[in-house]
Design a protein around this motif. Structure first.
Motif, PDB file in Angstrom:
ATOM      1  N   GLY A  12       0.807  -1.220   0.000  1.00  0.00           N
ATOM      2  CA  GLY A  12       0.000   0.000   0.000  1.00  0.00           C
ATOM      3  C   GLY A  12       0.832   1.259   0.000  1.00  0.00           C
ATOM      4  O   GLY A  12       0.385   2.315  -0.452  1.00  0.00           O
ATOM      5  N   ILE A  13       2.070   1.170   0.478  1.00  0.00           N
ATOM      6  CA  ILE A  13       2.959   2.340   0.508  1.00  0.00           C
ATOM      7  C   ILE A  13       3.907   2.337  -0.687  1.00  0.00           C
ATOM      8  O   ILE A  13       4.058   3.332  -1.395  1.00  0.00           O
ATOM      9  CB  ILE A  13       3.772   2.366   1.817  1.00  0.00           C
ATOM     10  N   SER A  14       4.522   1.145  -0.942  1.00  0.00           N
ATOM     11  CA  SER A  14       5.547   1.084  -1.999  1.00  0.00           C
ATOM     12  C   SER A  14       4.976   0.856  -3.384  1.00  0.00           C
ATOM     13  O   SER A  14       5.623   1.184  -4.380  1.00  0.00           O
ATOM     14  CB  SER A  14       6.553  -0.019  -1.675  1.00  0.00           C
ATOM     15  N   SER A  15       3.765   0.222  -3.472  1.00  0.00           N
ATOM     16  CA  SER A  15       3.162  -0.149  -4.765  1.00  0.00           C
ATOM     17  C   SER A  15       4.060  -1.075  -5.572  1.00  0.00           C
ATOM     18  O   SER A  15       3.977  -1.148  -6.801  1.00  0.00           O
ATOM     19  CB  SER A  15       2.822   1.096  -5.596  1.00  0.00           C
ATOM     20  N   VAL A  16       4.925  -1.774  -4.877  1.00  0.00           N
ATOM     21  CA  VAL A  16       5.858  -2.685  -5.555  1.00  0.00           C
ATOM     22  C   VAL A  16       5.283  -4.113  -5.505  1.00  0.00           C
ATOM     23  O   VAL A  16       4.842  -4.577  -4.450  1.00  0.00           O
ATOM     24  CB  VAL A  16       7.245  -2.646  -4.901  1.00  0.00           C
ATOM     25  N   TYR A  17       5.286  -4.751  -6.638  1.00  0.00           N
ATOM     26  CA  TYR A  17       4.915  -6.167  -6.688  1.00  0.00           C
ATOM     27  C   TYR A  17       5.914  -6.901  -7.574  1.00  0.00           C
ATOM     28  O   TYR A  17       6.634  -6.286  -8.370  1.00  0.00           O
ATOM     29  CB  TYR A  17       3.483  -6.363  -7.180  1.00  0.00           C
ATOM     30  N   TYR A  18       5.955  -8.192  -7.412  1.00  0.00           N
ATOM     31  CA  TYR A  18       6.974  -9.008  -8.077  1.00  0.00           C
ATOM     32  C   TYR A  18       6.312 -10.106  -8.903  1.00  0.00           C
ATOM     33  O   TYR A  18       5.241 -10.604  -8.575  1.00  0.00           O
ATOM     34  CB  TYR A  18       7.917  -9.629  -7.038  1.00  0.00           C
ATOM     35  N   SER A  19       6.989 -10.448  -9.950  1.00  0.00           N
ATOM     36  CA  SER A  19       6.582 -11.580 -10.782  1.00  0.00           C
ATOM     37  C   SER A  19       7.833 -12.289 -11.253  1.00  0.00           C
ATOM     38  O   SER A  19       8.958 -11.871 -10.936  1.00  0.00           O
ATOM     39  CB  SER A  19       5.740 -11.095 -11.969  1.00  0.00           C
ATOM     40  N   CYS A  20       7.651 -13.347 -11.983  1.00  0.00           N
ATOM     41  CA  CYS A  20       8.813 -14.097 -12.469  1.00  0.00           C
ATOM     42  C   CYS A  20       8.643 -14.408 -13.942  1.00  0.00           C
ATOM     43  O   CYS A  20       7.529 -14.450 -14.476  1.00  0.00           O
ATOM     44  CB  CYS A  20       9.004 -15.379 -11.667  1.00  0.00           C
ATOM     45  N   ASN A  21       9.717 -14.607 -14.597  1.00  0.00           N
ATOM     46  CA  ASN A  21       9.715 -15.011 -16.005  1.00  0.00           C
ATOM     47  C   ASN A  21      10.425 -16.356 -16.100  1.00  0.00           C
ATOM     48  O   ASN A  21      11.611 -16.466 -15.772  1.00  0.00           O
ATOM     49  CB  ASN A  21      10.420 -13.967 -16.865  1.00  0.00           C
ATOM     50  N   ILE A  22       9.700 -17.355 -16.505  1.00  0.00           N
ATOM     51  CA  ILE A  22      10.263 -18.711 -16.540  1.00  0.00           C
ATOM     52  C   ILE A  22      10.884 -19.037 -17.888  1.00  0.00           C
ATOM     53  O   ILE A  22      11.480 -20.102 -18.056  1.00  0.00           O
ATOM     54  CB  ILE A  22       9.187 -19.758 -16.215  1.00  0.00           C
ATOM     55  N   PHE A  23      10.751 -18.142 -18.849  1.00  0.00           N
ATOM     56  CA  PHE A  23      11.286 -18.412 -20.182  1.00  0.00           C
ATOM     57  C   PHE A  23      12.706 -17.873 -20.283  1.00  0.00           C
ATOM     58  O   PHE A  23      13.029 -16.798 -19.769  1.00  0.00           O
ATOM     59  CB  PHE A  23      10.397 -17.783 -21.254  1.00  0.00           C
ATOM     60  N   GLY A  24      13.534 -18.617 -20.982  1.00  0.00           N
ATOM     61  CA  GLY A  24      14.951 -18.255 -21.021  1.00  0.00           C
ATOM     62  C   GLY A  24      15.571 -18.589 -19.685  1.00  0.00           C
ATOM     63  O   GLY A  24      15.402 -19.674 -19.132  1.00  0.00           O
ATOM     64  N   MET A  25      16.272 -17.635 -19.114  1.00  0.00           N
ATOM     65  CA  MET A  25      16.836 -17.817 -17.775  1.00  0.00           C
ATOM     66  C   MET A  25      15.827 -17.347 -16.738  1.00  0.00           C
ATOM     67  O   MET A  25      15.296 -16.231 -16.823  1.00  0.00           O
ATOM     68  CB  MET A  25      18.149 -17.023 -17.643  1.00  0.00           C
ATOM     69  N   PHE A  26      15.554 -18.152 -15.758  1.00  0.00           N
ATOM     70  CA  PHE A  26      14.568 -17.805 -14.737  1.00  0.00           C
ATOM     71  C   PHE A  26      15.031 -16.563 -13.974  1.00  0.00           C
ATOM     72  O   PHE A  26      16.178 -16.471 -13.532  1.00  0.00           O
ATOM     73  CB  PHE A  26      14.390 -18.980 -13.776  1.00  0.00           C
ATOM     74  N   LYS A  27      14.116 -15.630 -13.816  1.00  0.00           N
ATOM     75  CA  LYS A  27      14.452 -14.402 -13.088  1.00  0.00           C
ATOM     76  C   LYS A  27      13.206 -13.809 -12.452  1.00  0.00           C
ATOM     77  O   LYS A  27      12.088 -13.998 -12.922  1.00  0.00           O
ATOM     78  CB  LYS A  27      15.108 -13.384 -14.019  1.00  0.00           C
ATOM     79  N   ILE A  28      13.455 -13.069 -11.349  1.00  0.00           N
ATOM     80  CA  ILE A  28      12.401 -12.348 -10.640  1.00  0.00           C
ATOM     81  C   ILE A  28      12.354 -10.916 -11.181  1.00  0.00           C
ATOM     82  O   ILE A  28      13.392 -10.253 -11.309  1.00  0.00           O
ATOM     83  CB  ILE A  28      12.655 -12.328  -9.122  1.00  0.00           C
ATOM     84  N   GLU A  29      11.159 -10.457 -11.494  1.00  0.00           N
ATOM     85  CA  GLU A  29      10.990  -9.117 -12.040  1.00  0.00           C
ATOM     86  C   GLU A  29      10.209  -8.253 -11.053  1.00  0.00           C
ATOM     87  O   GLU A  29       9.243  -8.719 -10.422  1.00  0.00           O
ATOM     88  CB  GLU A  29      10.240  -9.180 -13.384  1.00  0.00           C
ATOM     89  N   GLU A  30      10.637  -7.010 -10.933  1.00  0.00           N
ATOM     90  CA  GLU A  30      10.007  -6.056 -10.012  1.00  0.00           C
ATOM     91  C   GLU A  30       9.246  -5.004 -10.796  1.00  0.00           C
ATOM     92  O   GLU A  30       9.757  -4.456 -11.784  1.00  0.00           O
ATOM     93  CB  GLU A  30      11.064  -5.395  -9.127  1.00  0.00           C
ATOM     94  N   PHE A  31       8.007  -4.725 -10.367  1.00  0.00           N
ATOM     95  CA  PHE A  31       7.167  -3.731 -11.043  1.00  0.00           C
ATOM     96  C   PHE A  31       6.569  -2.786 -10.000  1.00  0.00           C
ATOM     97  O   PHE A  31       6.377  -3.170  -8.833  1.00  0.00           O
ATOM     98  CB  PHE A  31       6.033  -4.407 -11.829  1.00  0.00           C
ATOM     99  N   ILE A  32       6.286  -1.572 -10.414  1.00  0.00           N
ATOM    100  CA  ILE A  32       5.612  -0.587  -9.565  1.00  0.00           C
ATOM    101  C   ILE A  32       4.250  -0.302 -10.171  1.00  0.00           C
ATOM    102  O   ILE A  32       4.134   0.095 -11.329  1.00  0.00           O
ATOM    103  CB  ILE A  32       6.432   0.709  -9.453  1.00  0.00           C
ATOM    104  N   TRP A  33       3.243  -0.563  -9.378  1.00  0.00           N
ATOM    105  CA  TRP A  33       1.880  -0.398  -9.865  1.00  0.00           C
ATOM    106  C   TRP A  33       1.419   1.032  -9.666  1.00  0.00           C
ATOM    107  O   TRP A  33       1.743   1.674  -8.648  1.00  0.00           O
ATOM    108  CB  TRP A  33       0.955  -1.354  -9.111  1.00  0.00           C
ATOM    109  N   ASN A  34       0.709   1.571 -10.662  1.00  0.00           N
ATOM    110  CA  ASN A  34       0.099   2.891 -10.524  1.00  0.00           C
ATOM    111  C   ASN A  34      -1.290   2.834 -11.134  1.00  0.00           C
ATOM    112  O   ASN A  34      -1.676   1.859 -11.764  1.00  0.00           O
ATOM    113  CB  ASN A  34       0.965   3.981 -11.191  1.00  0.00           C
TER     114      ASN A  34
END
Length: 333
Positions: A12-34
């Protein structure tokens, strides 16, 4: 795992959420929602980043047509099912693992691969089972099921001679032969030969018999017009009979007639031909979906446990068996 997000308590303060991409090299992705961001689950399937799509391809034609370079190199996947997957992979920057081409896999093997998550989707048709269909969905296609039979064999050579003459023609020839025999003996009697004829001599004149077989025979030196006409008839019928017989015989020897065409399962029961089917098909399809059918025709089926042996016999067109095929596979054969 494609559409999943993770948030922390301070979202609620940071508006930051995370997802992952399993294609290619697995990695965690960070997004800011607005407020302007309407897309939380991004279309990650748009770019597979050259990832291998987990799918298994059986070598069942025409859905899958596998070709390999004889000098080594790339294995190509074709067929209407193979082309769908290859087009999908090319469109989304993915690739198909051609090493995942497995020969002699049954629909039930592929179903188990999907259920235990070895693969994401099957590269071939899967038989729909009612007890599993409500939990899993697969691409499917509706097709007609039929039986591929060997061509009816030629009749044995000794039977050909019985096919040369129809019985009606044989009866007519016998009647004509007896009439001419009686006429010849009557003419001989009235010409002055007052010998006593036995009944068998009256109805079976040996000279008439030899003449109608195309052989030479004795002619009386004292003949009238009636006798000459009878001799001419013997010559004529001899030519017709021998020529017709040789003509029919030669045509049958060139292309012998075949046994009766099998047009139904009832006809198939009269022949020593079994429908060779995979044991899984008999147990899961025929006995389950068609119990009345199997109660009547179970004796014409022969089950094969080994899928490898079944496909080998079917693809080699072994004429000792009949084989169930789909409408599409029939066009290939």
């Amino acid at each position: 795992m494609v559409n999943v997000v993770a948030v922390f308590q301070d979202f609620g303060i940071s508006s930051v959420y995370y997802s992952c991409n399993i294609f290619g090299m697995f990695k965690i992705e960070e997004f800011i929602w607005n407020d302007k961001d309407s897309c939380v689950y991004r279309d990650k399937m748009r770019d597979l980043q050259n990832s291998t799509i987990p799918v298994v391809f059986p070598t069942e034609q025409p859905g899958m047509i596998i070709s390999e370079n004889v000098n080594g190199g790339e294995t190509r996947i074709g067929g209407y099912v193979g082309n769908i997957f290859m087009t999908f992979a090319k469109r989304h920057n993915g690739r198909m693992n051609t090493l995942n081409v497995k020969a002699y896999l049954t629909e039930y093997d592929l179903l188990n691969f999907v259920l235990n998550e070895t693969i994401e989707i099957s590269g071939a048709g899967i038989l729909v089972q009612e007890d599993l269909f409500e939990w899993h969905t697969f691409p499917y296609i509706y097709f007609d099921w039929g039986v591929m039979l060997p061509v009816e064999p030629n009749i044995p050579i000794y039977k050909v001679f019985a096919y040369v003459f129809y019985w009606e023609a044989f009866v007519i020839i016998i009647v004509i032969f007896m009439l001419i025999s009686v006429s010849l003996d009557a003419a001989a009697y009235f010409l002055g030969s007052h010998r006593i004829f036995a009944v068998r001599d009256v109805f079976f004149n040996i000279d008439c018999f030899r003449g109608m077989l195309g052989q030479s025979f004795f002619e009386s030196p004292r003949t009238f017009l009636t006798t000459k006409i009878l001799y001419s008839l013997i010559f004529l019928f001899g030519i017709i009979i021998i020529t017709s017989y040789n003509g029919f015989l030669q045509s049958f020897m060139t292309e012998p007639p075949r046994e009766k065409t099998i047009g139904s399962f009832d006809d198939l029961q009269q022949y020593d031909i079994k429908i060779l089917s995979k044991q899984t098909d008999i147990e899961n399809v025929l006995k389950k979906l068609k119990p009345e059918f199997m109660n009547k025709y179970s004796n014409i089926f022969h089950s094969e446990i080994s899928s490898q042996r079944y496909f080998k016999l079917r693809d080699s067109l072994d004429t000792k068996y009949a084989f169930p095929v789909s409408e599409m596979t029939w066009h290939v054969f």
